[in-house]
Design a protein around this motif. Structure first.
Motif, PDB file in Angstrom:
ATOM      1  N   SER A  47     -49.452  72.761  17.715  1.00 18.00           N
ATOM      2  CA  SER A  47     -48.746  73.661  18.581  1.00 18.00           C
ATOM      3  C   SER A  47     -47.663  74.289  17.554  1.00 18.00           C
ATOM      4  N   HIS A  48     -46.985  75.351  17.731  1.00 15.85           N
ATOM      5  CA  HIS A  48     -46.105  75.924  16.871  1.00 15.85           C
ATOM      6  C   HIS A  48     -45.072  74.630  16.210  1.00 15.85           C
ATOM      7  N   ARG A  49     -44.605  73.744  17.066  1.00 13.01           N
ATOM      8  CA  ARG A  49     -43.473  72.714  16.667  1.00 13.01           C
ATOM      9  C   ARG A  49     -44.251  71.296  16.186  1.00 13.01           C
ATOM     10  N   GLY A  50     -45.695  71.105  16.269  1.00 11.52           N
ATOM     11  CA  GLY A  50     -45.905  69.843  15.972  1.00 11.52           C
ATOM     12  C   GLY A  50     -47.523  69.705  16.098  1.00 11.52           C
ATOM     13  N   ALA A  51     -48.393  68.615  15.743  1.00 11.80           N
ATOM     14  CA  ALA A  51     -49.907  68.347  16.078  1.00 11.80           C
ATOM     15  C   ALA A  51     -50.103  66.954  16.359  1.00 11.80           C
ATOM     16  N   GLN A  52     -51.165  66.673  16.617  1.00  9.06           N
ATOM     17  CA  GLN A  52     -51.787  65.454  16.755  1.00  9.06           C
ATOM     18  C   GLN A  52     -52.821  65.270  15.792  1.00  9.06           C
ATOM     19  N   VAL A  53     -52.571  64.262  14.809  1.00  6.37           N
ATOM     20  CA  VAL A  53     -53.511  64.016  13.634  1.00  6.37           C
ATOM     21  C   VAL A  53     -54.021  62.811  13.720  1.00  6.37           C
ATOM     22  N   HIS A  54     -55.475  62.805  13.635  1.00  5.01           N
ATOM     23  CA  HIS A  54     -56.322  61.675  13.447  1.00  5.01           C
ATOM     24  C   HIS A  54     -56.622  61.210  11.962  1.00  5.01           C
ATOM     25  N   CYS A  55     -56.437  60.042  11.744  1.00  4.34           N
ATOM     26  CA  CYS A  55     -56.515  59.345  10.285  1.00  4.34           C
ATOM     27  C   CYS A  55     -56.966  57.985  10.412  1.00  4.34           C
ATOM     28  N   SER A  56     -57.904  57.683   9.967  1.00  7.17           N
ATOM     29  CA  SER A  56     -58.340  56.223   9.966  1.00  7.17           C
ATOM     30  C   SER A  56     -57.168  55.186   9.373  1.00  7.17           C
ATOM     31  N   ARG A  57     -56.523  55.678   8.727  1.00  8.52           N
ATOM     32  CA  ARG A  57     -55.389  54.842   8.118  1.00  8.52           C
ATOM     33  C   ARG A  57     -54.128  55.211   8.225  1.00  8.52           C
ATOM     34  N   ALA A  58     -53.849  55.748   9.496  1.00  7.20           N
ATOM     35  CA  ALA A  58     -52.468  56.190  10.038  1.00  7.20           C
ATOM     36  C   ALA A  58     -51.318  55.280   9.626  1.00  7.20           C
ATOM     37  N   GLU A  59     -51.574  54.066   9.606  1.00  5.82           N
ATOM     38  CA  GLU A  59     -50.592  52.765   9.448  1.00  5.82           C
ATOM     39  C   GLU A  59     -50.075  53.160   7.928  1.00  5.82           C
ATOM     40  N   ALA A  60     -51.015  53.558   7.066  1.00  8.96           N
ATOM     41  CA  ALA A  60     -50.506  53.864   5.723  1.00  8.96           C
ATOM     42  C   ALA A  60     -49.710  54.626   5.603  1.00  8.96           C
ATOM     43  N   LEU A  61     -49.576  55.812   6.247  1.00  7.74           N
ATOM     44  CA  LEU A  61     -48.776  57.018   5.959  1.00  7.74           C
ATOM     45  C   LEU A  61     -47.346  56.689   6.293  1.00  7.74           C
ATOM     46  N   PRO A  62     -46.302  57.263   5.697  1.00  8.00           N
ATOM     47  CA  PRO A  62     -45.063  57.182   5.852  1.00  8.00           C
ATOM     48  C   PRO A  62     -44.392  57.835   7.079  1.00  8.00           C
ATOM     49  N   ASP A  63     -43.282  57.565   7.522  1.00 10.57           N
ATOM     50  CA  ASP A  63     -42.779  58.349   8.681  1.00 10.57           C
ATOM     51  C   ASP A  63     -42.518  59.976   8.350  1.00 10.57           C
TER      52      ASP A  63
END
Length: 96
Positions: A47-63
């Motif tokens: 959307s204009h303000r955000g998104a849903q992102v699929h990543c196999s290593r989502a826990e590795a990404l910072p905030d």
């Protein structure tokens, strides 16, 4: 509905988000500038303000990270994580 991640077919009037998200499924890159690491991901919906992102290593990404939509710097957004699961992130675009 799986904790608000997927549209479950409810009538549009039942949607609680302020903005409608478009399902797109575009391959993208999540970049962690502090560690200079790139992660392949897919923007599931946006959307204009955000998104849903699929990543196999989502826990590795910072905030907070940079999202290069479609794998290029043509469309890039600084993202703040607002929801997290092992493989999915709900992000808000900073400054939006």
């Amino acid at each position: 509905m799986n904790r608000g991640w997927l549209y479950d077919g409810a009538a549009p009037g039942d949607e609680r988000r302020r903005e409608i998200r478009r399902t797109i499924g575009i391959p993208s890159v999540a970049y962690d500038p502090a560690r200079r690491l790139r992660y392949a991901c897919t923007v599931v919906d946006i959307s204009h303000r955000g998104a849903q992102v699929h990543c196999s290593r989502a826990e590795a990404l910072p905030d907070t990270f940079m999202l290069f939509i479609n794998g290029t710097d043509a469309i890039r957004r600084v993202c703040d994580v607002v929801r997290r699961s092992p493989t999915r992130l709900g992000v808000r675009f900073r400054g939006r």
